[in-house]
Enzyme design. Structure first.
Site, PDB file in Angstrom:
ATOM      1  N   CYS A 106      38.808   2.022   2.300  1.00  0.00           N
ATOM      2  CA  CYS A 106      40.020   1.423   2.840  1.00  0.00           C
ATOM      3  C   CYS A 106      39.754   0.721   4.176  1.00  0.00           C
ATOM      4  CB  CYS A 106      41.092   2.499   3.016  1.00  0.00           C
ATOM      5  SG  CYS A 106      42.773   1.820   3.030  1.00  0.00           S
TER       6      CYS A 106
ATOM      7  N   ASP B 260      46.606  13.715   2.546  1.00  0.00           N
ATOM      8  CA  ASP B 260      45.915  13.337   3.773  1.00  0.00           C
ATOM      9  C   ASP B 260      46.313  14.282   4.899  1.00  0.00           C
ATOM     10  OD1 ASP B 260      44.445  11.893   5.637  1.00  0.00           O
ATOM     11  OD2 ASP B 260      45.554  10.021   5.367  1.00  0.00           O
TER      12      ASP B 260
END
Length: 200
Positions: A7, A128
């Site tokens: 990412c 996360d």
């Protein structure tokens, strides 16, 4: 095989790295004010350079839905990853308008967070420690989850195989874990992908 997402790509060099190393997904961050922010125009340019076999994900935080729809329908991205307060209606409308996969991110600190994540109607979860903190969380909280999820937060070439062994995710997601001096590092991306594909 565990899927891999790199990412926070921002440059043509980043694209050249992933085109060679072949993760399954890459991510563009469309959150203004973040270090890895990329404009829709630049993302569209980089998307044209990206190997079409690699899925392109857009990362959003409480973005007006029409902006997300525009990026999906133009082909700049193929998947929407939602990190804000987007409710079930937002996800339903987005799905109806585009028919593209949705990833919904949740910060995991306790069992209640897991239950909240599992009740959200999306294609994939992303679990996360926070929004780009680069730190891990207690992976024991997410064993035996029956919905496909990406594991994120503090993953590096050194710990990713342990994370996969403990949590069996659909995919693993990293950004700062493959950077040096705030830039994507070819050798770290390569090491990360090798660690996932070739467990010791």
């Amino acid at each position: 095989m565990t899927k891999i997402k790199i990412c926070g790509l921002q440059s043509e060099d980043d694209i050249s790295y992933v085109n060679e190393l072949k993760p399954d997904y890459i991510g563009f961050v469309f959150l203004k004010g973040r270090r890895r922010y990329i404009s829709p125009e630049k993302a569209a340019h980089l998307r044209k350079l990206l190997d079409p076999a690699i899925q392109c994900v857009g990362v959003f935080v409480d973005e007006p839905i029409e902006n997300v729809v525009s990026l999906l329908n133009s082909g700049t991205i193929q998947v929407a990853q939602l990190h804000g307060h987007e409710d079930a209606l937002y996800a339903k409308q987005l799905k109806e308008l585009c028919g593209k996969p949705i990833i919904k991110a949740f910060i995991i600190q306790n069992e209640d967070d897991i239950n909240k994540a599992l009740s959200y109607d999306c294609d994939y979860l992303l679990l996360d420690n926070g929004l780009g903190t680069g730190e891990t969380f207690d992976w024991s909280l997410i064993r035996n989850i029956d919905k496909p999820f990406f594991l994120a937060g503090g993953l590096t070439p050194e710990n990713v195989q342990e994370a996969i062994t403990l949590t069996t995710p659909y995919g693993v997601d990293t950004s700062s874990g493959v950077e040096t001096n705030c830039h994507k590092d070819y050798d770290k991306i390569k090491a990360f992908i090798n660690a996932v594909h070739n467990p010791k």
